[in-house]
Design a protein around this motif. Structure first.
Motif: not given
Length: 296
Positions: A180-199
């Motif tokens: 429930s908590t993790m579903s509220q994390i904005p997907k944009q944060l994961y997309e930004a970390s993808d662009l930074d090369g984070a696995g």
């Protein structure tokens, strides 16, 4: 006039609740501390004041010390495994595009729906030496040489058997809370970390876990306290503290002393120790897990 009426209304609503709280919470708690200073069977009117002798005897009681060790082991071992696995499964089911996610959520949550009596019965059947599922599974591979293991009848294995049942029962509940908590994390944060090369692993430790930390911190305290109560119920149903006190935990040993051995004062002394221990442990957990609130 309105202010006076509002004050009367608040008083009428709050006072009954406060009286009930004082009567059923505060007064019994104070009574426990008071009665722990007496030698008393619980039913008779004969009470002998012994001061701190009940607490001194605790330090010499090997069965209590064993119960204390078992309780600490279950609190540490079970809590770590439960929380870690719950976070892992929640992360996987929240982030990965798996088929049948709702099915897995239901399957994981089912053990929490079951009463602790049902859970104890299930694992008693699994651990049964002759016809139990676990021994039967091992006999498939070692049919000629396998000797049936007494999972709940062995002093060395019984506490681990109880620990596994506790973990199985609790994982699904905390997994759903974390999802429930993790579903509220904005997907944009994961997309930004993808662009930074984070696995995925780096994203979990840099994004998912920090933004879920408030929930993790709350559930840690909650589970430590509930573990004390649930382990008592499981031990009482599955092993009654046996063999030879090897599976006793705080509350099962307290119950045994207060109601089976008619040492009510001594049992309440154990209750005081449990109360202070749980309160202190909660304060320590809240202190060491305190982090700055991360906003997004």
């Amino acid at each position: 006039m309105k202010s006076k009426g509002r004050s009367i209304f608040i008083t009428v609503c709050v006072v009954p609740a406060m009286l009930l709280y004082l009567l059923f919470m505060v007064y019994p708690t104070i009574s426990i501390f008071t009665m722990s200073l007496f030698k008393w069977g619980g039913l008779s009117a004969n009470k002998k004041f012994v001061g701190l002798n009940n607490f001194k005897f605790l330090l010499e009681d090997r069965y209590f010390l064993r119960a204390f060790q078992n309780s600490v082991f279950l609190i540490v071992f079970v809590t770590i495994f439960t929380i870690v696995f719950a976070i892992f499964f929640a992360s996987v089911l929240s982030r990965e595009n798996l088929k049948g996610q709702n099915f897995f959520r239901i399957i994981f949550y089912i053990p929490n729906i079951l009463s602790i009596s049902v859970v104890a019965s299930i694992f008693s059947a699994i651990y049964e030496p002759q016809k139990g599922l676990l021994n039967g599974f091992f006999r498939l591979f070692y049919a000629d040489t396998w000797t049936n293991i007494q999972f709940t009848g062995s002093r060395q294995l019984v506490i681990y058997s109880i620990a596994f049942a506790l973990i199985w029962q609790a994982i699904g509940y905390y997994m759903v809370m974390y999802m429930s908590t993790m579903s509220q994390i904005p997907k944009q944060l994961y997309e930004a970390s993808d662009l930074d090369g984070a696995g995925r692993i780096r994203q979990f430790f840099d994004v998912t876990l920090p933004l879920s930390w408030d929930t993790v911190r709350t559930t840690l305290t909650f589970y430590v306290i509930s573990n004390i109560n649930i382990s008592f119920q499981l031990v009482t149903i599955m092993t009654q503290g046996g063999p030879d006190g090897a599976s006793h935990v705080f509350l099962s040993y307290m119950y045994n002393q207060a109601y089976t051995n008619s040492s009510y004062g001594y049992g309440l002394a154990i209750g005081v120790v449990v109360f202070v221990f749980a309160l202190g442990l909660s304060a320590v957990i809240n202190r060491i897990t305190k982090r700055d609130i991360i906003q997004y």
